[in-house]
Design an enzyme around this catalytic site. Structure first.
Site, PDB file in Angstrom:
ATOM      1  CB  CYS A  88      -0.909   0.004   1.216  1.00 24.57           C
ATOM      2  SG  CYS A  88      -1.442  -1.636   1.721  1.00 24.57           S
ATOM      3  CG  HIS A 337      -6.002   2.410   0.465  1.00 22.55           C
ATOM      4  ND1 HIS A 337      -4.825   2.894  -0.088  1.00 22.55           N
ATOM      5  CD2 HIS A 337      -5.624   1.405   1.314  1.00 22.55           C
ATOM      6  CE1 HIS A 337      -3.792   2.201   0.404  1.00 22.55           C
ATOM      7  NE2 HIS A 337      -4.251   1.304   1.239  1.00 22.55           N
TER       8      HIS A 337
END
Lengths: 393, 393
Positions: A88, A337
């Site tokens: 991420c 995200h």
């Protein structure tokens, strides 16, 4: 650092669920917005290099060499291009590597970008993704999930520092409210504290409102040697500091659950390089993949002592009208995200805010001069922190 | 370029099929050989950063954040660490990014590494790997294989320039013979020209002897600011030039099949930075994933005119006792090709050769001063070229 680094353009797609767009289309949309943002104009052939963050391509939709594929699609087939990956945090690490490439003098103009198509990770592969954050051998194969690992951290923070369930929800409520005016955000709707506290359980203490969504999206940032920045815009944003550090992937190897040591070390490096401290930061975009992650960030970035984050929430310090707005974009929680895109999307938001171009006047942060972004890989195995300064003064 | 870059240590595993070793064990073995090669000693905590090339981790064995996992395993859990990926060129791009990080002044000491565990890519995923080199949408899903795409280039070279089937085999025979004395090589056995010309067919005109193997392995190179290199060794190797460039992934978009334009552009950049030309190169490690790839490299690197590679083979120019030895290590063909490790393994071979440490005296190249390595991503979507110079003069 040898050459100073400026940002002269940035663009991003809206984050969300886009079944009709593949990675090429998403990247091109963000790239074109970036090009259009360079207000004095630019010959794209001046772009010598691109670092592109992505996690999921290897699951099948483009096993290798995603970066030159995307660059060919936007008409720059021969530029140096490479994919960088830290889960991420991939977008933040793309930004970091691109900044090194400019600072080295090797290139005058370098793209940092991220793109993710989480919708295209097939359902049989999908089961892997819940454990993507951590150590495959000791965490994923033992049955842990990404939410489960952050839930352990939340439980420990509650135990050590008296954090309440409602503090977690205060993060979700704030970030959902912030996203309403952001045209790039995935979830543009407010939620009440009652609702945020009573969602479907995910991993105790988290319910669904504590978790960031599955998102598609892309973001592209254009860096250049600071010496030439004003040829391209009167309003460059200087990248004054960039830090990155790692930690053990498996949390059983770490000595604390209430801080991400990687983020603390990354922040220390960025502050030192920029020669500023936490008190100098006017606003920040932080990595709230789960609500606890924003709470950890407050301490790790020095916005408060570790363990005191609940005070900032109670006093409204990180609200848009507070002393230190955090995640005015909506954050990962409500802006969305798309893993590899997130770090560059944070930089795009800060670029626009510092230039007074947040578009919706209601969400423009006033008098921002120095800002910070914080991007985390997985459950804190890596972190990258950036400090930006307005360049039109 | 602002800070000059030196290599002060390098190590690698043998390449081969290692069912008992995972990526962590392979990386650690190469890392320890690298540490031991720093002849005046080193505190590993001085290493601030690591760029690690790998392609296959995302297939399941470590979905994200492989780089910090490996660094934690060797006792450097907090250093900046990131995975870089450009298919079979991943190691070269790790080296390139690491060189930029040193040149930027951000770090004095940076690891460039690569590791690959091709054995652990499951058989259901294995089918993907044949197409990993190219464009998923237009090549892999249409049924092309990696060998098939290079076979098209070989056919075209034969058609345009009169290359014969036996020229391809001469590359295989040379590289197999070179590997016999290399303790790091996967295949340490000679093959005859007859044998090389009559293997099991793979993709016309290739038989199995035209193809590099499936390999496990790792390589680790330590770069530092040239100013401090002699604190660590009296025999540094300077990285005088590094170039990288891209091309369209899908070969239907390219204007030639008998050159890799990415490699030509990467070489031009590296030669310019190093201020040398092809005639200055004393020996080279080039990317012979298929025999035709070494033939293309001769032209792309300027060792001959494009189309004249067969002359170099006929005249023995690139044999170990020729004017310009190529793949004295055995090359990808016989030393082995653990995708992400290959680019850093080439650098390790050159580091040892330039220091007179090729170990087996029979394979030590005499009087080498300037060398080149050439690492290609897939079928030429990317390429990285490096120029090295002995530093003990």
């Amino acid at each position: 650092m040898v050459q100073d680094v400026a940002i002269i353009g940035a663009g991003q797609t809206r984050y969300g669920d886009f079944p009709d767009n593949g990675v090429k289309e998403l990247f091109a949309e963000a790239y074109l917005e970036m090009i259009q943002s360079v207000d004095k104009g630019l010959d794209p052939q001046q772009i010598g290099s691109a670092y592109i963050g992505n996690l999921s391509a290897g699951s099948g939709y483009q096993l290798g060499q995603l970066a030159p594929l995307l660059m060919g699609h936007v008409g720059l087939p021969h530029a140096h291009a490479v994919r960088v990956e830290n889960a991420c945090g991939s977008g933040g690490y793309a930004l970091y590597s691109a900044a090194c490439a400019v600072a080295s003098g090797k290139f005058d103009m370098v793209i940092a970008a991220g793109v993710e198509k989480m919708r295209d990770v097939s359902s049989t592969k999908g089961k892997y993704w819940l454990g993507v954050s951590g150590d495959t051998e000791y965490e994923r194969l033992a049955g842990s999930t990404f939410a489960g690992i952050y839930a352990l951290m939340a439980k420990r923070y509650m135990h050590e520092y008296g954090l309440k369930r409602e503090h977690l929800s205060m993060v979700a409520v704030k970030n959902h409210r912030n996203a309403v005016a952001n045209p790039k955000a995935q979830f543009r709707k407010e939620i009440t504290l009652d609702k945020a506290m009573s969602g479907v359980p995910v991993a105790d203490p988290f319910n669904v409102w504590d978790c960031s969504p599955t998102s598609d999206g892309a973001a592209v940032v254009l860096l250049c040697n600071a010496k030439i920045a004003k040829q391209f815009t009167d309003k460059p944003v200087y990248l004054k500091g960039f830090g990155a550090a790692s930690d053990y992937l498996a949390i059983h190897d770490r000595h604390t659950f209430t801080s991400l040591v990687a983020a603390q070390k990354a922040a220390a490096e960025a502050y030192k390089q920029a020669n500023v401290g936490p008190k100098d930061i006017n606003f920040a975009e932080v990595h709230d993949c789960f609500t606890i992650a924003e709470i950890l960030a407050y301490g790790d970035l020095g916005f408060c002592e570790v363990g005191q984050a609940q005070r900032l929430l109670e006093e409204g310090t990180t609200q848009p009208d507070g002393r230190l707005p955090v995640n005015a974009s909506g954050g990962l929680k409500a802006k969305g995200h798309p893993l590899g895109a997130t770090g560059c999307g944070q930089a795009t938001e800060i670029f626009k805010q510092l230039r007074g171009e947040a578009k919706e006047p209601s969400r423009q942060i006033q008098n921002g001069r120095i800002a910070l972004s914080h991007n985390v890989g997985g459950s804190g195995g890596t972190a990258a922190v950036f400090i930006y300064q307005r360049g039109d003064e």
